[in-house]
Design a protein around this motif. Sequence first.
Motif, PDB file in Angstrom:
ATOM      1  N   PHE A 239      -6.991  17.446 -29.625  1.00  0.00           N
ATOM      2  CA  PHE A 239      -6.747  18.351 -30.455  1.00  0.00           C
ATOM      3  C   PHE A 239      -7.646  18.270 -31.904  1.00  0.00           C
ATOM      4  O   PHE A 239      -8.334  19.156 -32.219  1.00  0.00           O
ATOM      5  CB  PHE A 239      -5.474  18.398 -30.895  1.00  0.00           C
ATOM      6  CG  PHE A 239      -4.849  19.518 -31.937  1.00  0.00           C
ATOM      7  CD1 PHE A 239      -4.922  20.700 -31.784  1.00  0.00           C
ATOM      8  CD2 PHE A 239      -4.583  18.897 -33.379  1.00  0.00           C
ATOM      9  CE1 PHE A 239      -4.485  21.757 -32.793  1.00  0.00           C
ATOM     10  CE2 PHE A 239      -4.317  19.720 -34.119  1.00  0.00           C
ATOM     11  CZ  PHE A 239      -4.163  20.967 -33.927  1.00  0.00           C
ATOM     12  N   THR A 240      -7.840  16.947 -32.719  1.00  0.00           N
ATOM     13  CA  THR A 240      -7.925  16.726 -33.778  1.00  0.00           C
ATOM     14  C   THR A 240      -9.342  17.228 -33.979  1.00  0.00           C
ATOM     15  O   THR A 240      -9.797  18.145 -34.880  1.00  0.00           O
ATOM     16  CB  THR A 240      -7.735  15.577 -34.332  1.00  0.00           C
ATOM     17  OG1 THR A 240      -6.567  15.212 -34.205  1.00  0.00           O
ATOM     18  CG2 THR A 240      -8.454  15.373 -35.945  1.00  0.00           C
ATOM     19  N   GLN A 241     -10.326  16.819 -33.088  1.00  0.00           N
ATOM     20  CA  GLN A 241     -11.695  17.054 -33.118  1.00  0.00           C
ATOM     21  C   GLN A 241     -12.098  18.600 -32.961  1.00  0.00           C
ATOM     22  O   GLN A 241     -12.806  18.963 -34.045  1.00  0.00           O
ATOM     23  CB  GLN A 241     -12.589  16.303 -32.036  1.00  0.00           C
ATOM     24  CG  GLN A 241     -12.233  14.734 -31.848  1.00  0.00           C
ATOM     25  CD  GLN A 241     -11.008  14.561 -30.875  1.00  0.00           C
ATOM     26  OE1 GLN A 241      -9.910  15.195 -30.951  1.00  0.00           O
ATOM     27  NE2 GLN A 241     -11.134  13.413 -30.200  1.00  0.00           N
ATOM     28  N   ALA A 242     -11.524  19.263 -32.131  1.00  0.00           N
ATOM     29  CA  ALA A 242     -11.657  20.726 -32.022  1.00  0.00           C
ATOM     30  C   ALA A 242     -11.245  21.400 -33.249  1.00  0.00           C
ATOM     31  O   ALA A 242     -11.809  22.229 -33.794  1.00  0.00           O
ATOM     32  CB  ALA A 242     -11.162  21.248 -30.817  1.00  0.00           C
ATOM     33  N   PHE A 243      -9.925  21.116 -33.834  1.00  0.00           N
ATOM     34  CA  PHE A 243      -9.332  21.724 -35.064  1.00  0.00           C
ATOM     35  C   PHE A 243     -10.262  21.651 -35.981  1.00  0.00           C
ATOM     36  O   PHE A 243     -10.449  22.530 -36.719  1.00  0.00           O
ATOM     37  CB  PHE A 243      -7.906  21.245 -35.238  1.00  0.00           C
ATOM     38  CG  PHE A 243      -7.455  21.967 -36.190  1.00  0.00           C
ATOM     39  CD1 PHE A 243      -6.644  23.007 -35.843  1.00  0.00           C
ATOM     40  CD2 PHE A 243      -7.377  21.372 -37.460  1.00  0.00           C
ATOM     41  CE1 PHE A 243      -5.959  23.702 -36.911  1.00  0.00           C
ATOM     42  CE2 PHE A 243      -6.605  22.061 -38.533  1.00  0.00           C
ATOM     43  CZ  PHE A 243      -6.096  23.139 -38.487  1.00  0.00           C
ATOM     44  N   ILE A 244     -10.680  20.508 -36.587  1.00  0.00           N
ATOM     45  CA  ILE A 244     -11.520  20.210 -37.889  1.00  0.00           C
ATOM     46  C   ILE A 244     -13.060  20.870 -37.335  1.00  0.00           C
ATOM     47  O   ILE A 244     -13.294  21.434 -38.315  1.00  0.00           O
ATOM     48  CB  ILE A 244     -11.841  18.856 -37.798  1.00  0.00           C
ATOM     49  CG1 ILE A 244     -10.370  18.112 -38.216  1.00  0.00           C
ATOM     50  CG2 ILE A 244     -12.480  18.484 -39.158  1.00  0.00           C
ATOM     51  CD1 ILE A 244      -9.619  18.672 -39.438  1.00  0.00           C
ATOM     52  N   ILE A 245     -13.781  20.864 -36.394  1.00  0.00           N
ATOM     53  CA  ILE A 245     -14.925  21.049 -36.060  1.00  0.00           C
ATOM     54  C   ILE A 245     -15.032  22.407 -36.156  1.00  0.00           C
ATOM     55  O   ILE A 245     -16.025  23.108 -36.720  1.00  0.00           O
ATOM     56  CB  ILE A 245     -15.527  20.574 -34.834  1.00  0.00           C
ATOM     57  CG1 ILE A 245     -15.808  19.006 -34.975  1.00  0.00           C
ATOM     58  CG2 ILE A 245     -16.967  21.005 -34.575  1.00  0.00           C
ATOM     59  CD1 ILE A 245     -16.398  18.329 -34.143  1.00  0.00           C
ATOM     60  N   LEU A 261      -5.237  23.309 -28.994  1.00  0.00           N
ATOM     61  CA  LEU A 261      -5.565  24.350 -30.038  1.00  0.00           C
ATOM     62  C   LEU A 261      -5.108  25.707 -30.094  1.00  0.00           C
ATOM     63  O   LEU A 261      -4.524  26.063 -30.696  1.00  0.00           O
ATOM     64  CB  LEU A 261      -6.937  24.368 -30.275  1.00  0.00           C
ATOM     65  CG  LEU A 261      -7.783  25.117 -31.691  1.00  0.00           C
ATOM     66  CD1 LEU A 261      -7.163  24.227 -32.888  1.00  0.00           C
ATOM     67  CD2 LEU A 261      -8.973  25.010 -31.640  1.00  0.00           C
ATOM     68  N   TYR A 262      -5.028  26.109 -28.835  1.00  0.00           N
ATOM     69  CA  TYR A 262      -4.302  27.518 -28.498  1.00  0.00           C
ATOM     70  C   TYR A 262      -2.923  27.309 -28.536  1.00  0.00           C
ATOM     71  O   TYR A 262      -2.053  28.295 -29.013  1.00  0.00           O
ATOM     72  CB  TYR A 262      -4.733  28.078 -27.124  1.00  0.00           C
ATOM     73  CG  TYR A 262      -4.133  29.216 -26.647  1.00  0.00           C
ATOM     74  CD1 TYR A 262      -4.550  30.447 -27.291  1.00  0.00           C
ATOM     75  CD2 TYR A 262      -3.283  29.427 -25.707  1.00  0.00           C
ATOM     76  CE1 TYR A 262      -3.931  31.626 -27.273  1.00  0.00           C
ATOM     77  CE2 TYR A 262      -2.916  30.617 -25.440  1.00  0.00           C
ATOM     78  CZ  TYR A 262      -2.922  31.751 -26.046  1.00  0.00           C
ATOM     79  OH  TYR A 262      -2.684  32.929 -25.480  1.00  0.00           O
ATOM     80  N   LEU A 263      -2.490  26.152 -28.008  1.00  0.00           N
ATOM     81  CA  LEU A 263      -0.998  26.339 -28.200  1.00  0.00           C
ATOM     82  C   LEU A 263      -0.462  25.842 -29.735  1.00  0.00           C
ATOM     83  O   LEU A 263       0.594  26.513 -30.236  1.00  0.00           O
ATOM     84  CB  LEU A 263      -0.634  24.660 -27.463  1.00  0.00           C
ATOM     85  CG  LEU A 263       1.150  24.516 -27.218  1.00  0.00           C
ATOM     86  CD1 LEU A 263       1.143  23.650 -26.117  1.00  0.00           C
ATOM     87  CD2 LEU A 263       1.560  23.685 -28.548  1.00  0.00           C
TER      88      LEU A 263
END
Length: 306
Positions: A239-245, A261-263
Amino acid sequence: MSVDAELRQLRAGRGGRSSTDRSAYGFLAPWIIGLVVITAGPIIASLVLSFTDYNLLQDPSWIGLDNFRQMLSDERLHHSLRVTVTYVVLGVPLQLGLALAIAVLLNRGMRGLALYRSVLYLPSLLGGSVAVAILWRQIFGTEGMINRALSYVGIDGIGWISDPRTALYSIIALHVWTFGAPMVIFLAGLRQIPTTYYEAASVDGAGRWHSFRHITLPLLTPIIFFNVVLQIISAFQAFTQAFIISGGTGGPSDSTLFYTLYLYEKGFGQLDMGYAAALAWLLLVIIAVFTAINFYVAKFWVFYDN
């Protein structure tokens, strides 16, 4: 011994046992309370909420299986599943392959092995952090380190995280970089293989590649299986990587829209917590299915040295 004495002894024994039991339950109480309040309670609550329409502002209303029916026509959900499965299918084998290669090199013996092992383990500790994700965004940005290095050899770089064709692969590269944890597990497994096997193979004229293929890999398959299961579960929850990037959007063009991330977007962005709870349970089922498949297939390739 008289009957009365025996009865007194039995009562004393039961009293001692009950006292011991109370002490044991007293020590277990914090764990039991944590299990019920922190783990079991939220799990049961999320299961109930998955059958409701709940927006965090009003009381939940029961809608039955409507949330799960909605998943069948949710195109963004289907896209997030494709993105996540791509991430898992590419990221996990590459990460484990690199981890195994580094572990084999370290297992040959060298000065400062503990230092190298610690340094190489650091990415696993830091890879899921917000700071590293921000750093990764800078490295793969338009003016980042990757494009600067390419410019030295006359290649014009692109915006790796702003281009839908490459954004996901930059996150996969970050996942592969966090190879430290499986590497340490591989290294521990390599240390358990008896050296007599390699000595016998050397006497028979086997080279390093043949020894690795016919001795190391078969005896390491339980460790490989263990790492595969753990890393698949971890990758599905990324989650974290995709959320920040991606800045929390899953962009560009939903190319980094991971399932988690969609959740998160559904639950906390659109306040559709009932649907988000249903998505969480679908993720649990998906992970369970992948794990069950791994355990079934394992009997065909995992070798246990009895």
